[in-house]
Design an enzyme around this catalytic site. Sequence first.
Site, PDB file in Angstrom:
ATOM      1  N   ARG A  52       6.135   6.914   5.800  1.00 60.99           N
ATOM      2  CA  ARG A  52       5.241   7.798   5.046  1.00 60.99           C
ATOM      3  C   ARG A  52       5.015   9.112   5.779  1.00 60.99           C
ATOM      4  O   ARG A  52       5.179   9.191   6.999  1.00 60.99           O
ATOM      5  CB  ARG A  52       3.879   7.116   4.833  1.00 60.99           C
ATOM      6  CG  ARG A  52       3.939   5.807   4.082  1.00 60.99           C
ATOM      7  CD  ARG A  52       2.564   5.174   3.939  1.00 60.99           C
ATOM      8  NE  ARG A  52       2.621   3.875   3.295  1.00 60.99           N
ATOM      9  CZ  ARG A  52       2.641   3.694   1.976  1.00 60.99           C
ATOM     10  NH1 ARG A  52       2.584   4.760   1.188  1.00 60.99           N
ATOM     11  NH2 ARG A  52       2.699   2.495   1.454  1.00 60.99           N
ATOM     12  N   LYS A  88      11.788  -9.286  -0.995  1.00 66.15           N
ATOM     13  CA  LYS A  88      11.565  -8.193  -1.939  1.00 66.15           C
ATOM     14  C   LYS A  88      12.782  -7.263  -1.887  1.00 66.15           C
ATOM     15  O   LYS A  88      13.041  -6.620  -0.868  1.00 66.15           O
ATOM     16  CB  LYS A  88      10.285  -7.438  -1.570  1.00 66.15           C
ATOM     17  CG  LYS A  88       9.031  -8.293  -1.681  1.00 66.15           C
ATOM     18  CD  LYS A  88       7.825  -7.631  -1.074  1.00 66.15           C
ATOM     19  CE  LYS A  88       7.389  -6.386  -1.817  1.00 66.15           C
ATOM     20  NZ  LYS A  88       6.147  -5.813  -1.231  1.00 66.15           N
ATOM     21  N   THR A 147       6.437  -4.404 -10.524  1.00 66.33           N
ATOM     22  CA  THR A 147       6.200  -2.951 -10.479  1.00 66.33           C
ATOM     23  C   THR A 147       6.086  -2.331 -11.873  1.00 66.33           C
ATOM     24  O   THR A 147       7.042  -2.318 -12.649  1.00 66.33           O
ATOM     25  CB  THR A 147       7.277  -2.188  -9.685  1.00 66.33           C
ATOM     26  OG1 THR A 147       7.567  -2.872  -8.471  1.00 66.33           O
ATOM     27  CG2 THR A 147       6.789  -0.777  -9.368  1.00 66.33           C
ATOM     28  N   ARG A 196      -1.590 -12.761  -5.869  1.00 67.29           N
ATOM     29  CA  ARG A 196      -0.942 -12.025  -4.775  1.00 67.29           C
ATOM     30  C   ARG A 196      -2.008 -11.357  -3.919  1.00 67.29           C
ATOM     31  O   ARG A 196      -2.875 -10.650  -4.438  1.00 67.29           O
ATOM     32  CB  ARG A 196       0.002 -10.967  -5.347  1.00 67.29           C
ATOM     33  CG  ARG A 196       0.560  -9.972  -4.316  1.00 67.29           C
ATOM     34  CD  ARG A 196       1.475  -8.974  -4.992  1.00 67.29           C
ATOM     35  NE  ARG A 196       1.941  -7.934  -4.110  1.00 67.29           N
ATOM     36  CZ  ARG A 196       1.614  -6.647  -4.202  1.00 67.29           C
ATOM     37  NH1 ARG A 196       0.761  -6.241  -5.156  1.00 67.29           N
ATOM     38  NH2 ARG A 196       2.099  -5.750  -3.364  1.00 67.29           N
TER      39      ARG A 196
END
Length: 483
Positions: free
Chosen positions: A76, A222, A280, A35
């Site tokens: 964020r 995802k 994860t 990845r």
Amino acid sequence: MTVRRRTKIIATLGPATNTPEVIDAIIEAGVDVVRLNFSHGDPKEHVALAETVRNRARAYGRQVGVLADMQGPKIRIAKFSAGKVFLEEGAQFVLDADLDSDIGDIDQIGIDYKQLPHDVKRGDTLLLDDGRVVLWVDQVKEQRITCRVVVGGYLSNNKGINRQGGGLSADALTPKDKADIITAAEMQADYVAISFPRSAEDINYARQLLRDAGGQGGIIAKIERAEALDVLDEIILASDAVMVARGDLGVEIGDAALPPVQKKIITRARQLNRAVITATQMMESMITNAIPTRAEVFDVANAVLDGTDAVMLSGETAVGKYPVAVIEAVDRICLETEQQREIRVSRHRMDSHFERMDEAIAMGAMYLANHLNVKVIAALTESGTTPLWMSRISSGIPIFALTPHVATRRKVTLFRGVYPISFTINHDSHASLNKDIVDELQRCGVVRDGDMVIITKGDLEERDSTNTLKLVRVGDMVAPENT
């Protein structure tokens, strides 16, 4: 003969894996797909790294897939002038979209996502830094979101923001993602992962961008937004594979809801004939420790038992101290778990009708394999679709995808229990072709005299569709065919 691991391992590349020696070591350890995280690094570096991995894999006589993971929208906070602050429970704290990006303090902080004040209202709960800090929205006025700290703690620069229950309106594909998709096409990435999709339209748009740029890779959705679960089947069907991205998804829906949702996503992906990745914190402690926790062992094993195609390592291999050891550990866990009988049986599609001939051949091959003492299945394939359908059936029987196309060989590196073999048809006789296939399997050391093999293939004149199933015994004379 060596038992082959069926569940695939995806390793994220990063500073811990940026030397040729470590690349070689993770290939030897058994990585199936690498990845490239486009949230970090330079696009040119990613292109060079993909080429390095492919060259080194070729030296080992293997195929390793390349997954280009798009960053997605950055929701964020900005930066604190002191780098971090400690927020006390009950204190007031402001998120201000108009505040300069580097002057945050204990009272307020800027935000990268300027739309946030329009997406939230009084009574909403915002979760920062993967839920470590929890804010309750008291008031929204113009670009200022005034909150009360519900769960306090240290908060540092650029931490992520989630709204409990989802609902943030940020587009899945940012201008950066669109540019990075062009880079993914340039490197001929085998898969491109799209972050935070909300609908099938997001996936279709990403696919069109990739095709327009000349890329032929698959698109991975995802699943990390709560609202994606409301249209899960549509997103799965629009994708080539899905990823259970447990970080942001767990924050939005809550940790307690995550295990059953993971099982549901894996089940639906397999039922809808798509590949699925579990990701994860699979082996998070091995970023700093040489062995995993027992909880991590169980986590990987449960994903295997659920039927995941692949488990993905992130920081464990990107920045961890033991990138090779963690791959070896996952390899051991998967191999041991795959010996359990319950994951070798399946009723997938036993009661349904087939719409395509090649699909029927694939399902027929698996039914026959599971009811005879078949050693391996050899699928002659152009696109990899027939091996994908076969791999949706729970079985301990290895499926070898024989194809002359390197893109197809890389594609199937993600499919559970499927192994690529480079194979070119050199005959116009089915009998000779069958013998060549068996000879190649013997050369690879996967069958010996007396073993039963199922071969699936198409017409020699038109090879774009599988329509033939042949059962042969290794060592027996292959009878001439008139087909």
